[in-house]
Design an enzyme around this catalytic site. Sequence first.
Site, PDB file in Angstrom:
ATOM      1  N   GLU A 164     -16.153  30.558  34.164  1.00 44.41           N
ATOM      2  CA  GLU A 164     -15.156  31.638  34.252  1.00 44.41           C
ATOM      3  C   GLU A 164     -15.595  32.851  33.436  1.00 44.41           C
ATOM      4  O   GLU A 164     -15.295  33.989  33.794  1.00 44.41           O
ATOM      5  CB  GLU A 164     -13.773  31.112  33.818  1.00 44.41           C
ATOM      6  CG  GLU A 164     -13.186  30.210  34.893  1.00 44.41           C
ATOM      7  CD  GLU A 164     -12.254  29.126  34.405  1.00 44.41           C
ATOM      8  OE1 GLU A 164     -11.741  29.214  33.273  1.00 44.41           O
ATOM      9  OE2 GLU A 164     -12.039  28.159  35.165  1.00 44.41           O
ATOM     10  N   GLY A 196     -11.133  23.242  38.548  1.00 45.51           N
ATOM     11  CA  GLY A 196      -9.767  23.659  38.857  1.00 45.51           C
ATOM     12  C   GLY A 196      -9.414  23.551  40.327  1.00 45.51           C
ATOM     13  O   GLY A 196      -8.398  24.088  40.765  1.00 45.51           O
ATOM     14  N   LYS A 206      -8.225  26.910  28.191  1.00 43.01           N
ATOM     15  CA  LYS A 206      -8.290  28.200  28.902  1.00 43.01           C
ATOM     16  C   LYS A 206      -7.174  29.126  28.413  1.00 43.01           C
ATOM     17  O   LYS A 206      -6.841  29.109  27.240  1.00 43.01           O
ATOM     18  CB  LYS A 206      -8.224  27.969  30.416  1.00 43.01           C
ATOM     19  CG  LYS A 206      -9.225  26.928  30.901  1.00 43.01           C
ATOM     20  CD  LYS A 206      -9.400  26.965  32.386  1.00 43.01           C
ATOM     21  CE  LYS A 206     -10.267  25.815  32.831  1.00 43.01           C
ATOM     22  NZ  LYS A 206     -10.722  25.931  34.184  1.00 43.01           N
ATOM     23  N   SER A 210     -12.507  19.006  37.422  1.00 43.49           N
ATOM     24  CA  SER A 210     -11.380  18.184  37.880  1.00 43.49           C
ATOM     25  C   SER A 210     -11.458  16.732  37.398  1.00 43.49           C
ATOM     26  O   SER A 210     -11.140  15.809  38.148  1.00 43.49           O
ATOM     27  CB  SER A 210     -11.253  18.251  39.407  1.00 43.49           C
ATOM     28  OG  SER A 210     -11.036  19.599  39.816  1.00 43.49           O
ATOM     29  N   ASN A 252     -10.675  22.006  27.410  1.00 45.56           N
ATOM     30  CA  ASN A 252     -10.690  23.471  27.455  1.00 45.56           C
ATOM     31  C   ASN A 252      -9.314  23.933  27.920  1.00 45.56           C
ATOM     32  O   ASN A 252      -8.974  23.770  29.089  1.00 45.56           O
ATOM     33  CB  ASN A 252     -11.793  23.924  28.429  1.00 45.56           C
ATOM     34  CG  ASN A 252     -11.774  25.418  28.669  1.00 45.56           C
ATOM     35  OD1 ASN A 252     -11.127  26.169  27.931  1.00 45.56           O
ATOM     36  ND2 ASN A 252     -12.480  25.861  29.700  1.00 45.56           N
ATOM     37  N   GLU A 281     -21.011  21.681  35.056  1.00 42.52           N
ATOM     38  CA  GLU A 281     -19.729  21.921  35.701  1.00 42.52           C
ATOM     39  C   GLU A 281     -19.951  22.633  37.032  1.00 42.52           C
ATOM     40  O   GLU A 281     -20.068  23.869  37.064  1.00 42.52           O
ATOM     41  CB  GLU A 281     -18.845  22.802  34.820  1.00 42.52           C
ATOM     42  CG  GLU A 281     -18.561  22.218  33.451  1.00 42.52           C
ATOM     43  CD  GLU A 281     -17.295  22.811  32.869  1.00 42.52           C
ATOM     44  OE1 GLU A 281     -16.328  22.060  32.740  1.00 42.52           O
ATOM     45  OE2 GLU A 281     -17.269  24.014  32.595  1.00 42.52           O
ATOM     46  N   HIS A 285     -19.219  29.366  29.954  1.00 45.12           N
ATOM     47  CA  HIS A 285     -18.313  28.753  30.937  1.00 45.12           C
ATOM     48  C   HIS A 285     -18.346  29.572  32.231  1.00 45.12           C
ATOM     49  O   HIS A 285     -18.464  30.794  32.197  1.00 45.12           O
ATOM     50  CB  HIS A 285     -16.886  28.696  30.371  1.00 45.12           C
ATOM     51  CG  HIS A 285     -15.971  27.867  31.214  1.00 45.12           C
ATOM     52  ND1 HIS A 285     -15.382  28.360  32.352  1.00 45.12           N
ATOM     53  CD2 HIS A 285     -15.585  26.574  31.109  1.00 45.12           C
ATOM     54  CE1 HIS A 285     -14.651  27.396  32.908  1.00 45.12           C
ATOM     55  NE2 HIS A 285     -14.762  26.304  32.176  1.00 45.12           N
TER      56      HIS A 285
HETATM   57  C1  PEP Z   1     -13.182  23.514  32.853  1.00 45.35           C
HETATM   58  O1  PEP Z   1     -12.414  24.405  32.611  1.00 45.35           O
HETATM   59  O2  PEP Z   1     -14.245  23.468  32.212  1.00 45.35           O
HETATM   60  C2  PEP Z   1     -12.832  22.510  33.865  1.00 45.35           C
HETATM   61  C3  PEP Z   1     -13.713  21.594  34.164  1.00 45.35           C
HETATM   62  O3  PEP Z   1     -11.596  22.616  34.451  1.00 45.35           O
HETATM   63  P1  PEP Z   1     -10.876  21.508  35.374  1.00 45.35           P
HETATM   64  O4  PEP Z   1     -10.956  20.196  34.655  1.00 45.35           O
HETATM   65  O5  PEP Z   1      -9.449  21.989  35.492  1.00 45.35           O
HETATM   66  O6  PEP Z   1     -11.575  21.475  36.670  1.00 45.35           O
END
Ligand code: PEP
Length: 256
Positions: free
Chosen positions: A98, A174, A12, A214, A10, A168, A96
């Site tokens: 976000e 992040g 973003k 992460s 992703n 997630e 997601h």
């Molecule tokens: C994500 O954006 O779905 C995500 C898991 O980000 P990150 O790997 O940076 O934590």
Amino acid sequence: MARRLFIAGNWKLHKGPEEAGALASQLAAKLPTDGAIDIAVFPPFISIPAALRALQGAAVDVGGQDLFAQSEGAFTSAVSGPMLRQAGCARVLVGHSERRSLFGDTDADVSAKLRAALDAGLLPILCVGETLEQRDAGAHVEVVQAQIDAALAGLAPDQLSGITLAYEPVWAIGTGRTASPDQAQAMHAAIRAGLAARFPAFVAQETRIQYGGSVKPANAAELLAQPDIDGALVGGASLDADAFARIVEAAETVSR
Ligand code: PEP
């Protein structure tokens, strides 16, 4: 039947068309073409054509990071499922964290978007996850189950075969903080048990559940070795072709 592992990146709000083309070209050169696992990237809408061009002939799907639930109409700035299909996308992210926290996507919006994605012939990744407060309160399984129930309500079992789930935990996205393999496996097993309780047995057996939060080359192998973790949704590390390729490599060494 073993579930094929699925690694997705992703991007973003990173990589305009020029940079997206460059990153996708690097990925095309580095990623395996044997089709042993599924691989996808999710660039910003405007960079999708550039990524698709650079990935022509590579075994990598391209998808949108979101979609609007309506196909067309007076909805300034929105992008619909049929438009993503027309642009050449195979997949789309839905729900997601976000989108939920920053753009106000409710469970009802997520459910409508999931249906719109399926109607358009896109393969959605449905993202779910709890906040740190919810985990600390011991409500994480309940919260995630409620998100899944709301999104899948009313779908027929055979419609679920196109859907990948992504667990997630919001506190791991992040932040550099990852769920431990045990924490992730426990939630994935709970999600699978929830599917088994609500749908015919094949749904729980076949639905892929990615972990996201992460994921990096250093922790990917351990997470992906868990029996109910069927891949990863990768944010930050997917912006680096080498790191993403190493995560894909880790997935390819997992035997199922
Ligand atoms: C994500 O954006 O779905 C995500 C898991 O980000 P990150 O790997 O940076 O934590």
